[in-house]
Design an enzyme around this catalytic site. Structure first.
Site, short mmCIF file in Angstrom:
data_model
loop_
_atom_site.label_atom_id
_atom_site.label_comp_id
_atom_site.label_asym_id
_atom_site.label_seq_id
_atom_site.Cartn_x
_atom_site.Cartn_y
_atom_site.Cartn_z
N GLU A 6 0.85 -1.19 0.00
CA GLU A 6 0.00 0.00 0.00
C GLU A 6 0.89 1.24 0.00
OE1 GLU A 6 -2.95 -0.05 3.07
OE2 GLU A 6 -3.77 -1.97 2.37
N GLY A 21 4.85 -0.77 2.86
CA GLY A 21 5.67 -1.53 1.91
C GLY A 21 6.37 -2.65 2.64
N ARG A 30 35.07 -6.51 -29.57
CA ARG A 30 35.60 -5.15 -29.44
C ARG A 30 37.12 -5.16 -29.35
NH1 ARG A 30 34.90 0.11 -30.60
NH2 ARG A 30 35.69 1.49 -28.95
N HIS A 88 31.16 -3.00 -21.86
CA HIS A 88 30.65 -2.43 -23.12
C HIS A 88 31.12 -0.98 -23.33
CE1 HIS A 88 27.82 -5.81 -23.17
NE2 HIS A 88 27.45 -5.46 -24.37
N GLY A 89 31.73 -0.37 -22.33
CA GLY A 89 32.15 1.02 -22.47
C GLY A 89 30.95 1.91 -22.81
N GLU A 124 9.36 -7.93 -3.62
CA GLU A 124 9.20 -9.11 -2.74
C GLU A 124 10.15 -9.06 -1.55
OE1 GLU A 124 7.88 -12.74 -3.86
OE2 GLU A 124 7.30 -12.15 -5.89
C1 FAD Z 1 7.78 -2.66 -10.36
C2 FAD Z 1 7.21 -3.09 -9.04
C3 FAD Z 1 6.33 -4.16 -8.99
C4 FAD Z 1 5.76 -4.55 -7.77
N1 FAD Z 1 4.80 -5.55 -7.76
C5 FAD Z 1 4.12 -5.77 -6.60
C6 FAD Z 1 2.98 -6.66 -6.58
O1 FAD Z 1 2.63 -7.29 -7.60
N2 FAD Z 1 2.30 -6.81 -5.41
C7 FAD Z 1 2.65 -6.15 -4.27
O2 FAD Z 1 1.98 -6.32 -3.26
N3 FAD Z 1 3.72 -5.32 -4.25
C8 FAD Z 1 4.44 -5.10 -5.39
N4 FAD Z 1 5.52 -4.23 -5.38
C9 FAD Z 1 5.89 -3.56 -4.14
C10 FAD Z 1 7.22 -4.00 -3.53
O3 FAD Z 1 7.10 -5.29 -2.98
C11 FAD Z 1 7.63 -2.93 -2.52
O4 FAD Z 1 8.05 -1.80 -3.28
C12 FAD Z 1 8.70 -3.36 -1.57
O5 FAD Z 1 8.23 -4.35 -0.70
C13 FAD Z 1 9.28 -2.20 -0.75
O6 FAD Z 1 8.28 -1.41 -0.18
P1 FAD Z 1 8.34 0.19 -0.37
O7 FAD Z 1 8.54 0.44 -1.82
O8 FAD Z 1 7.15 0.78 0.26
O9 FAD Z 1 9.67 0.63 0.37
P2 FAD Z 1 9.80 0.96 1.96
O10 FAD Z 1 9.27 -0.14 2.77
O11 FAD Z 1 9.28 2.34 2.20
O12 FAD Z 1 11.39 0.98 2.11
C14 FAD Z 1 12.21 2.13 1.83
C15 FAD Z 1 13.62 1.80 2.30
O13 FAD Z 1 13.62 1.63 3.74
C16 FAD Z 1 14.19 0.39 4.07
N5 FAD Z 1 13.56 -0.15 5.28
C17 FAD Z 1 12.22 -0.23 5.56
N6 FAD Z 1 12.04 -0.81 6.75
C18 FAD Z 1 13.26 -1.10 7.23
C19 FAD Z 1 13.74 -1.72 8.44
N7 FAD Z 1 12.90 -2.16 9.39
N8 FAD Z 1 15.08 -1.86 8.60
C20 FAD Z 1 15.94 -1.43 7.65
N9 FAD Z 1 15.56 -0.85 6.49
C21 FAD Z 1 14.23 -0.69 6.30
C22 FAD Z 1 13.93 -0.49 2.86
O14 FAD Z 1 14.80 -1.63 2.83
C23 FAD Z 1 14.16 0.48 1.73
O15 FAD Z 1 15.51 0.59 1.44
C24 FAD Z 1 6.13 -3.87 -6.59
C25 FAD Z 1 7.06 -2.83 -6.65
C26 FAD Z 1 7.58 -2.41 -7.84
C27 FAD Z 1 8.51 -1.23 -7.86
#
Ligand code: FAD
Length: 390
Positions: free
Chosen positions: A140, A144, A279, A349-350, A374
Site C-alpha cells: 500500500e 511496503g 571489441r 561495453h564502455g 518481494e
Molecule cells: C515494479 C514493481 C512491482 C511490484 N509488484 C508488486 C505486486 O505485484 N504486489 C505487491 O503487493 N507489491 C508489489 N511491489 C511492491 C514491492 O514489494 C515494494 O516496493 C517493496 O516491498 C518495498 O516497499 P516500499 O517500496 O514501500 O519501500 P519501503 O518499505 O518504504 O522501504 C524504503 C527503504 O527503507 C528500508 N527499510 C524499511 N524498513 C526497514 C527496516 N525495518 N530496517 C531497515 N531498512 C528498512 C527499505 O529496505 C528500503 O531501502 C512492486 C514494486 C515495484 C517497484
C-alpha cells in the site's frame, strides 16, 4: 548455524543433475526466449507495451501454470523446473519474466494454496492456461516493507465484503486479460484476511500504467477500492489467516525473484562475454586484457553460486522441507549479484553500453528492482537474521 541437511541425510541424497523433465523445460524456455522474445524485447521496452502475444504463446506451451497440478489445467511441473524457466526468461527479458513470475507465484498460488475446492475449480483453469492473469495486492502507499500495517479494510455486510482502501505497485493488475486481484484487507481488530476482487467490480479503480525505470513492458498499477462489494465467498482461506498466508506466498515468490537474479546476471554475462571478443582496442580484443577477464571470471563464479542457492531453495520446497531461510538467502544473494553483474557487463561495453540499442542498457535498468520487490535487501537480511535466531 545448523547444517542445512537433516541429521543422517548427509551424503545419502546429493544429486546436482537436473532431471530429464527439468532439462526439457529449461531447453524449451531457452529456445522460446531466444527465438520469440529476444527479437522484440527492445521494442516492447521502448514502447512500454505489454507482451500479450508472448503471454498467449507461453500459455500454449504450458508455462503460465507450470507448477500447478494438471487437474487444474497446470503443467504439473516442480519448483526447480519453474525456477529454471524463470531464469531462462530473465536471461533474455525481465518484463516477460516478471509477468509470468508474478502471475504464477503471487497471483495464482494463493488460490491454489488457500482456495476451497470450488474456488480452485472455478478460477484456476483460466489462470493456469494463461487465458487470464492474476495479481496479488499486498503493498500500500503507506505499507511496503511493513506490509502487516496495511490500512485497506474489508467489512462483511449483508453477505458481501465491502472493500475500501488502496494498493500500490501491483503487477499484472490492469491488463486486458486480468481476471482480478487477491488483496490483503483488515477484516477486524488485529485481523487480516485475503479477499479476491475481480476486475470490473464497481468501486474498483485501476490507475493508468505506472511509468518506471525498468520492467517497462510489464504492467504495474495503483489500485483503489471505494465501497467495492464482492460476494462473501470471495474470502480466501479462513478469516484472519491473511498475514500467515501472505508470508507463505512471499517465501515461495522469493524463489522466482532469485531465479530472476540468476537469469539477469547470466544474460548480462552472455552479452559482455560476446562483446569482449568483438571489441578491439590497443590492437586486440578487449577479452585479452586481464582486467576484463577477471570481471568475467568473477561473474561466472558468482552466477554458479547464485544458481546453486536458488535451485537448493526450490529443491527444498519440492521436498516439502522448510525453505524460507534458503529462499531469502537466494533472493538476497542473487539480487546483489545481479547488481554487480549488470554493472560490470555494462562497464565492459564502455560507452556503447550506455546506448539504448545495446541490450545491456535494458538489463542494467531492469536489474535494480530485483533488490526491492518481494522484500528489499534489508528485509531479506531481517528474515535471514530471524532464521538464525537473532
Ligand atoms: C515494479 C514493481 C512491482 C511490484 N509488484 C508488486 C505486486 O505485484 N504486489 C505487491 O503487493 N507489491 C508489489 N511491489 C511492491 C514491492 O514489494 C515494494 O516496493 C517493496 O516491498 C518495498 O516497499 P516500499 O517500496 O514501500 O519501500 P519501503 O518499505 O518504504 O522501504 C524504503 C527503504 O527503507 C528500508 N527499510 C524499511 N524498513 C526497514 C527496516 N525495518 N530496517 C531497515 N531498512 C528498512 C527499505 O529496505 C528500503 O531501502 C512492486 C514494486 C515495484 C517497484
Amino acid at each position: 548455524m545448523e547444517p542445512p541437511n537433516l541429521p543422517g541425510s548427509i551424503g545419502r541424497r546429493m544429486d546436482l543433475d537436473v532431471t530429464q523433465e527439468q532439462q526439457l523445460v529449461r531447453d524449451t524456455v531457452r529456445e522460446f526466449a531466444r527465438e520469440k522474445i529476444a527479437p522484440i524485447a527492445e521494442v516492447l521496452d521502448r514502447e512500454s507495451r505489454f507482451p500479450y502475444e508472448l503471454v498467449a504463446e507461453l500459455g500454449e506451451l504450458g508455462l503460465m501454470g507450470l507448477p500447478l497440478p494438471e487437474e487444474y489445467g497446470g503443467a504439473g511441473g516442480d519448483t526447480v523446473s519453474y525456477a529454471l524457466a524463470i531464469e531462462e526468461l530473465t536471461r533474455i527479458d525481465s518484463s516477460v519474466a516478471i509477468t509470468v513470475a508474478a502471475h504464477t507465484s503471487l497471483g495464482t498460488m494463493p488460490i491454489y494454496l488457500f482456495g476451497t475446492d470450488e474456488q480452485k475449480r472455478e478460477w484456476l483453469p483460466d489462470l493456469a492456461s494463461g487465458r487470464k492473469l492474476a495479481a496479488f495486492g499486498l503493498t500500500e502507499p503507506g505499507a511496503g516493507s511493513d506490509a502487516g500495517n496495511a490500512l485497506t479494510t474489508g467489512e462483511l455486510r449483508d453477505g458481501s465484503w465491502i472493500v475500501n482502501g488502496s494498493k500500490m505497485f501491483i503487477t499484472n493488475a490492469g491488463t486486458d486479460i486480468t481476471w482480478g486481484v487477491t488483496l490483503t484487507a483488515r477484516t477486524g481488530e488485529d485481523e487480516i484476511s485475503n479477499i479476491v476482487v475481480p476486475n470490473g467490480t464497481p468501486g474498483y479503480e485501476i490507475s493508468a500504467p505506472m511509468k518506471k525505470l525498468g520492467w517497462k513492458a510489464s504492467d504495474t498499477r495503483e489500485l483503489s477500492f471505494r465501497d467495492c462489494a464482492v460476494p462473501e465467498g470471495n474470502l480466501l482461506g479462513p478469516r484472519g489467516q491473511g498475514f500467515q498466508q501472505f508470508l507463505e506466498i512471499l517465501d515461495g515468490g522469493r524463489i522466482s525473484v532469485a531465479a530472476m537474479g540468476v537469469g539477469l546476471a547470466q544474460g548480462a554475462y552472455d552479452l559482455a562475454y560476446a562483446y569482449a571478443q568483438e571489441r578491439e582496442q590497443f590492437g586486440k580484443p578487449i577479452s585479452r586484457f586481464q582486467a576484463v577477464q577477471f570481471k568475467l571470471a568473477d561473474m561466472a563464479t558468482e552466477i554458479e553460486a547464485g544458481r546453486a542457492l536458488t535451485i537448493k531453495a526450490a529443491w527444498l520446497k519440492d521436498q516439502e522441507r522448510p525453505f524460507a531461510r534458503e529462499a531469502a538467502m537466494a533472493k538476497l544473494y542473487t539480487g546483489e549479484l545481479s547488481n554487480r553483474a549488470a554493472n560490470w557487463a555494462l562497464q565492459i561495453h564502455g560507452g556503447y553500453g550506455f546506448m539504448d540499442e545495446y541490450a545491456i542498457s535494458r538489463l542494467y535498468r531492469d536489474q535494480k528492482i530485483l533488490e526491492i520487490g518481494e522484500g528489499t535487501n534489508e528485509v531479506q537480511r531481517m528474515v535471514i537474521a530471524k532464521h538464525l535466531g537473532l
